[in-house]
Motif scaffolding. Sequence first.
Motif, short mmCIF file in Angstrom:
data_model
loop_
_atom_site.label_atom_id
_atom_site.label_comp_id
_atom_site.label_asym_id
_atom_site.label_seq_id
_atom_site.Cartn_x
_atom_site.Cartn_y
_atom_site.Cartn_z
N VAL A 15 0.88 -1.17 0.00
CA VAL A 15 0.00 0.00 0.00
C VAL A 15 0.92 1.22 0.00
CG1 VAL A 15 -1.82 1.24 1.23
CG2 VAL A 15 -1.77 -1.26 1.28
N LYS A 19 -0.95 9.21 1.04
CA LYS A 19 -2.03 8.97 1.98
C LYS A 19 -2.14 7.49 2.38
CE LYS A 19 -3.47 13.24 2.10
NZ LYS A 19 -3.38 14.05 3.34
N ALA A 20 -1.05 6.76 2.20
CA ALA A 20 -1.10 5.33 2.47
C ALA A 20 -1.43 5.02 3.93
CB ALA A 20 0.22 4.68 2.07
N GLU A 22 -3.43 6.36 5.90
CA GLU A 22 -4.86 6.42 6.19
C GLU A 22 -5.58 5.11 5.85
OE1 GLU A 22 -3.49 10.08 7.13
OE2 GLU A 22 -3.12 9.13 5.19
N HIS A 23 -4.90 4.22 5.14
CA HIS A 23 -5.48 2.92 4.80
C HIS A 23 -5.17 1.86 5.84
CE1 HIS A 23 -6.79 3.76 0.58
NE2 HIS A 23 -5.92 4.75 0.73
N TYR A 26 -8.20 0.09 7.58
CA TYR A 26 -8.88 -0.88 6.70
C TYR A 26 -8.10 -2.17 6.61
CZ TYR A 26 -10.35 -3.29 2.50
OH TYR A 26 -10.75 -4.26 1.62
N GLU A 27 -6.78 -2.06 6.46
CA GLU A 27 -5.96 -3.26 6.34
C GLU A 27 -6.03 -4.09 7.62
OE1 GLU A 27 -4.86 -4.22 3.59
OE2 GLU A 27 -5.23 -2.36 2.51
N SER A 30 -9.43 -5.84 7.70
CA SER A 30 -9.55 -6.88 6.69
C SER A 30 -8.85 -8.17 7.09
CB SER A 30 -9.01 -6.38 5.35
OG SER A 30 -7.60 -6.22 5.40
N ALA A 56 -4.23 8.09 12.41
CA ALA A 56 -5.05 7.40 11.41
C ALA A 56 -5.94 6.36 12.07
CB ALA A 56 -4.15 6.75 10.36
N VAL A 178 3.23 -0.86 4.22
CA VAL A 178 2.68 0.47 3.93
C VAL A 178 3.84 1.43 3.68
CG1 VAL A 178 1.24 2.34 4.78
CG2 VAL A 178 0.68 -0.02 5.39
N ASP A 180 4.71 5.16 2.91
CA ASP A 180 4.23 6.53 2.91
C ASP A 180 5.44 7.45 3.06
OD1 ASP A 180 3.12 9.11 3.73
OD2 ASP A 180 1.24 8.05 4.06
#
Length: 394
Positions: A15, A19-20, A22-23, A26-27, A30, A56, A178, A180
């Motif tokens: 990822v 803005k990685a 901010e994910h 979700y990761e 998941s 985040a 990630v 970023d």
Amino acid sequence: MAKDYYEFFCPVKIVAGLKALEHVPYELSSHGSSNPLIITDKGVRSVGLVDHVTKAMDAAQVSVAGIYEDVPPDSSTSVVTQCARYYREQGADSIVAIGGGSVIDTAKAVNILVSEGGDDLKAYSGAGNLKRPLKPFFVIPTTAGTGSETTLVSVIKDDDTGTKMPFVSHFLLPDVAVLDPRMTLSLPPKITAATAMDALTHAVEAFTCLAKNPVSDSYATAAIKKISENLVDVLNEPSNVEGRLELAQAATMAGIAFSNSMVGLVHALGHNVGAVAHVPHGVCMSILMPYVLEFNLAERADTIGDLLLHLAGPDVYASIPSTQRAEKAIERIREMKEQVYSICQLPRTLSETGAVQRSDLPKIAQMSLDDASMLLNPIDATYEQALEILQQAF
């Protein structure tokens, strides 16, 4: 190794982007993670990099089990045991590693203990001793060099013997990495340079050593191109977000490449320069790389010549006769070293480190012969040859 057979494996989800971070929530969700433990070091936390991640998580109402920040630059079995104990006390269900190579290696080892149970880390050292998937594991690198976010290896010092224990398993690979650029913006120039040269060495050795294959070659050459095009620009303009992201991606690509094709004599020598004289790994790689390439010319001239396309671009490559491209590629690496030295004084020779003594060289050469990285170098170096390379690099 048969030239018509190879294996390639990289299940890590990447990822990447400004803005990685901010994910991350979700990761986590998941993978069924609701209470991750953050593993980091005091330096990373003190400059606020952990805050980027926790903000985040807070925005997405994700709880954090705790933050373990006591990872030293040279991690050990006692650190891993302490961190695993903290993980259990906090009721964590996953790991988020935020840091460089030592933090990521520590987190991998912690994941072994919290997944398998107990405190006997040594029982899992070596290759093939893990038989099942571990807890969810996420990595956010704060340097652009080691590529540990996509490697299947962890190296931890045994406190009882002082030796480095390797752990090798596909189950050590993170679930998500990630990338970023905000996480590397505060890196000092010298560390930026050393880690980038570490990544460049990973890519160059992945491309030139015996277990290279077409898929690893594609990652290695892409990494070489990104580093050659962006390192000097980033050193001159540390706030260059686009360049920082390119270097981070290059380190990850190089990590994927060498995880599948391994490394060679630069690492064999560099590991032991570090062990004897405590020189940072990236500095060792930068110093030794051109000397080892010259040594390998007898068996790898054409392949080393192909490096020139990715180091200097198609115009330079096309203008150089094929018989001269290998020497030109090595010259280009030396030019990069000089450019980097002019900006941040990254040592160009072993003597410039101030830590390596000429009297250390025989011991380093002898130790290097038993290094596993020697196995896939194009030429199986003798003690005398290893010593000569070290003397040239001094």
